[in-house]
Design a protein around this motif. Structure first.
Motif, mmCIF file in Angstrom:
data_model
loop_
_atom_site.group_PDB
_atom_site.id
_atom_site.type_symbol
_atom_site.label_atom_id
_atom_site.label_comp_id
_atom_site.label_asym_id
_atom_site.label_seq_id
_atom_site.Cartn_x
_atom_site.Cartn_y
_atom_site.Cartn_z
ATOM 1 N N LEU A 171 0.815 -1.214 0.000
ATOM 2 C CA LEU A 171 0.000 0.000 0.000
ATOM 3 C C LEU A 171 0.852 1.269 0.000
ATOM 4 N N ASN A 172 2.175 1.118 -0.076
ATOM 5 C CA ASN A 172 3.120 2.243 0.003
ATOM 6 C C ASN A 172 2.783 3.117 1.214
ATOM 7 N N GLY A 173 2.733 2.477 2.361
ATOM 8 C CA GLY A 173 2.380 3.173 3.586
ATOM 9 C C GLY A 173 3.537 3.802 4.336
ATOM 10 N N LYS A 174 4.756 3.424 4.009
ATOM 11 C CA LYS A 174 5.909 3.923 4.757
ATOM 12 C C LYS A 174 6.074 5.443 4.711
ATOM 13 N N PRO A 175 5.793 6.105 3.571
ATOM 14 C CA PRO A 175 5.946 7.573 3.568
ATOM 15 C C PRO A 175 5.138 8.269 4.657
ATOM 16 N N LEU A 176 3.940 7.789 4.943
ATOM 17 C CA LEU A 176 3.128 8.364 6.024
ATOM 18 C C LEU A 176 3.771 8.087 7.377
ATOM 19 N N HIS A 177 4.188 6.843 7.594
ATOM 20 C CA HIS A 177 4.834 6.490 8.856
ATOM 21 C C HIS A 177 6.130 7.259 9.053
ATOM 22 N N ASP A 178 6.885 7.416 7.973
ATOM 23 C CA ASP A 178 8.166 8.117 8.077
ATOM 24 C C ASP A 178 7.991 9.569 8.515
ATOM 25 N N GLU A 179 6.842 10.147 8.213
ATOM 26 C CA GLU A 179 6.558 11.523 8.631
ATOM 27 C C GLU A 179 5.881 11.574 9.997
ATOM 28 N N GLY A 180 5.765 10.415 10.642
ATOM 29 C CA GLY A 180 5.206 10.374 11.991
ATOM 30 C C GLY A 180 3.718 10.113 12.069
ATOM 31 N N PHE A 181 3.085 9.803 10.932
ATOM 32 C CA PHE A 181 1.644 9.545 10.924
ATOM 33 C C PHE A 181 1.400 8.046 11.050
ATOM 34 N N LYS A 182 1.214 7.608 12.296
ATOM 35 C CA LYS A 182 1.013 6.190 12.572
ATOM 36 C C LYS A 182 -0.329 5.924 13.265
ATOM 37 N N GLY A 183 -1.246 6.866 13.115
ATOM 38 C CA GLY A 183 -2.583 6.682 13.677
ATOM 39 C C GLY A 183 -2.809 7.342 15.015
ATOM 40 N N GLN A 184 -1.824 8.066 15.510
ATOM 41 C CA GLN A 184 -1.977 8.691 16.831
ATOM 42 C C GLN A 184 -3.165 9.659 16.827
ATOM 43 N N GLY A 185 -3.995 9.554 17.867
ATOM 44 C CA GLY A 185 -5.154 10.411 17.999
ATOM 45 C C GLY A 185 -6.372 9.943 17.238
ATOM 46 N N MET A 186 -6.255 8.885 16.456
ATOM 47 C CA MET A 186 -7.368 8.340 15.686
ATOM 48 C C MET A 186 -7.985 7.162 16.443
ATOM 49 N N ILE A 187 -9.306 7.092 16.433
ATOM 50 C CA ILE A 187 -10.017 5.978 17.069
ATOM 51 C C ILE A 187 -10.585 5.071 15.982
ATOM 52 N N ILE A 188 -10.208 3.800 16.060
ATOM 53 C CA ILE A 188 -10.700 2.790 15.123
ATOM 54 C C ILE A 188 -11.607 1.824 15.884
ATOM 55 N N ALA A 189 -12.848 1.725 15.448
ATOM 56 C CA ALA A 189 -13.774 0.756 16.030
ATOM 57 C C ALA A 189 -13.767 -0.495 15.158
ATOM 58 N N ILE A 190 -13.426 -1.629 15.756
ATOM 59 C CA ILE A 190 -13.438 -2.898 15.031
ATOM 60 C C ILE A 190 -14.737 -3.623 15.377
ATOM 61 N N VAL A 191 -15.473 -4.035 14.351
ATOM 62 C CA VAL A 191 -16.713 -4.785 14.546
ATOM 63 C C VAL A 191 -16.463 -6.203 14.076
ATOM 64 N N ASP A 192 -16.589 -7.174 14.992
ATOM 65 C CA ASP A 192 -16.210 -8.538 14.662
ATOM 66 C C ASP A 192 -16.993 -9.513 15.537
ATOM 67 N N GLY A 193 -16.497 -10.755 15.612
ATOM 68 C CA GLY A 193 -17.216 -11.796 16.333
ATOM 69 C C GLY A 193 -16.549 -12.269 17.608
ATOM 70 N N GLY A 194 -15.295 -11.938 17.847
ATOM 71 C CA GLY A 194 -14.608 -12.382 19.044
ATOM 72 C C GLY A 194 -13.147 -11.996 19.002
ATOM 73 N N TYR A 195 -12.602 -11.735 20.174
ATOM 74 C CA TYR A 195 -11.221 -11.244 20.293
ATOM 75 C C TYR A 195 -10.479 -12.121 21.305
ATOM 76 N N MET A 196 -10.498 -13.413 21.051
ATOM 77 C CA MET A 196 -9.930 -14.357 21.998
ATOM 78 C C MET A 196 -8.511 -13.969 22.418
ATOM 79 N N ASN A 197 -8.356 -13.817 23.729
ATOM 80 C CA ASN A 197 -7.050 -13.571 24.350
ATOM 81 C C ASN A 197 -6.412 -12.238 23.984
ATOM 82 N N ALA A 198 -7.150 -11.351 23.301
ATOM 83 C CA ALA A 198 -6.578 -10.042 22.993
ATOM 84 C C ALA A 198 -6.270 -9.256 24.257
ATOM 85 N N ASP A 199 -6.891 -9.656 25.364
ATOM 86 C CA ASP A 199 -6.635 -9.004 26.648
ATOM 87 C C ASP A 199 -5.463 -9.594 27.406
#
Length: 465
Positions: A171-199
């Motif tokens: 996805l050529n994502g490194k240019p964003l990461h290299d500039e410090g954009f790694k998702g900080q301050g963004m909230i991602i809601a994941i909708v799924d069926g189970g998160y076994m042991n994610a805790d």
């Protein structure tokens, strides 16, 4: 068919206490609770809330997100009429869910007499059965042992992204990461069926999980005890172990939401999904990553036909088509039907103004299972592609492994969308969606296998400057 990876899921027994069904599926103590009905209401007269005071039903973050994008609230944002809800409860029916966007209520504990009374109510315009207790309950996969789990470690000599490098490079994502954009301050809601042991998985203990919520009224087991599908999805985005595995938005914040129940496939799961995305809106999420989709159901009630795929017919598609105008970006798996006779995308991948994500291998060739379009009304689907063939994930045992499916191409893309939006916070959800599509390698000649192709997030970033 659920949009799910192709690993065999071992299942273990569950108890439906609320509906009176034993683990063997034989004992039914309350037959009136064996069905769930969706009531479509006429309006919201009697609601105690006002659009002039959105802080009473939306978080400050949700309000700011809309204000920033110039989005006005409307009647769909208002909570349901308490007057109508009380009238429904007076019949003896039990309310087990609802949607303010679609103005619907889920009820059980309804015998024929109660249903007849509900149908006569002036505030109810439609009654539909959406769930029936299964005769047989199958064992579900419970918590895995973490004894063999990989321990976190730092290897300064190894490539920064570790095993996650290929899927971010695609996805050529490194240019964003290299500039410090790694998702900080963004909230991602994941909708799924189970998160076994994610805790409890050590590799994930530095992932910023804000909270979790279950919206499946018919299944109350902890979301961390069963099914690791959501765990793998989370890892694609949030993993942050330098030299081992770094995901596409390692500094983002996450809400883990369950709408899917693995031991059955019934249309009520679409209602649960809608409740989950409405919650995501209310708490101020920016991105929704959903690796779920529906076509046919085991009871045959609510089966979707191709002509339904207009983004405005299926319950979850109707809600999905509203999400961008609430100020959020929905990334949803296109589906894994490519091998079968259906081949088409699922619902809500047919929705308007979303990113329906298909799957490619690392060589940029489409996977044989990735669902195709178009939607019935002629729109190009899927919208974009990402790596879903041998995607790197962390499973429920805490092991770094690979899995196949648009279930994983979707979160990989979702994380990059979060980074792009972090870099360009003044853009609207619709503008971000269009920017991602326009950076695709087939944007000039989209088709119904690749859609607009594989986005180039470095290019998208430059285009937005």
């Amino acid at each position: 068919m659920k949009t799910i990876h192709f690993r065999t899921l071992l299942l273990t027994a569950i108890l439906f206490f609320a509906i009176g069904v034993s683990a063997q599926g034989v004992k039914r103590e309350n037959r009136d609770a064996q069905h769930i009905y969706r009531l479509s209401l006429t309006d919201k007269r009697g609601t105690k809330y006002s659009l002039r005071k959105p802080e009473k039903f939306l978080s400050e973050r949700a309000i700011q997100r809309r204000n920033r994008q110039g989005l006005a609230l409307d009647s769909t944002d208002l909570p349901l009429s308490e007057k109508y809800l009380k009238e429904i409860e007076k019949t003896g029916a039990k309310i087990v869910g609802h949607s303010k966007w679609l103005n619907t209520v889920l009820v059980n504990n309804c015998d024929e007499q109660r249903l007849a009374a509900i149908r006569k109510m002036s505030c109810v315009k439609k009654v539909e059965q959406v769930w029936q207790a299964p005769d047989t309950l199958y064992p579900q996969r419970k918590r895995e042992s973490l004894a063999k789990a990989i321990k976190p470690k730092t290897d300064s000599q190894a490539p920064y992204y570790g095993k996650g490098e290929t899927q971010i490079d695609l996805l050529n994502g490194k240019p964003l990461h290299d500039e410090g954009f790694k998702g900080q301050g963004m909230i991602i809601a994941i909708v799924d069926g189970g998160y076994m042991n994610a805790d409890s998985i050590a590799l994930l203990d530095n992932v910023n999980i804000l909270g979790s919520r279950n919206f499946a009224a018919t299944h109350q087991e902890s979301i961390f005890k069963e099914v690791d599908h959501g765990t793998m999805v989370l890892s694609c985005i949030g993993m942050n172990r330098q030299g081992q595995f770094v995901g596409t938005a390692p500094e983002a914040q996450f809400w883990l939401l369950r709408s899917e129940v693995d031991d059955y496939e019934q249309v009520v799961e679409e209602d649960y999904w809608v409740a989950a995305v409405e919650f995501a809106d209310s708490i101020g999420a920016d991105i929704i990553s959903s690796s779920l989709g529906y076509q046919n159901f085991e009871t045959k009630i609510g089966d979707h036909r191709y002509r339904d795929q207009d983004g405005l017919t299926a319950t979850n598609s109707r809600a999905a088509s509203m999400i961008a105008r609430k100020g959020m970006v929905l990334c949803n798996s296109a589906g894994n039907f490519g091998r079968g006779s259906w081949k088409k995308i699922n619902c809500p991948a047919d929705a308007h103004d979303i990113l329906a994500v298909g799957a490619v291998y690392e060589n940029r060739v489409n996977t044989e299972f990735s669902s195709i379009g178009p939607s019935h009304d002629g729109r190009v689907k899927p919208d974009v592609m990402s790596m879903g063939g041998k995607s790197v994930v962390v499973d429920g045992e805490g092991l770094i492994t690979t899995a196949n499916g648009t279930s994983f191409s979707t979160p990989i893309l979702s994380g990059m969308v979060a980074c792009l939006w972090q870099a360009h916070p003044t853009m609207t959800a619709l503008e971000i969606i269009n920017l991602v599509k326009s950076s695709g390698d087939r944007f000039d000649c989209p088709d119904n296998i690749f859609g607009n192709g594989i986005p180039d997030f470095g290019k998208a970033h430059s285009m937005a400057k």
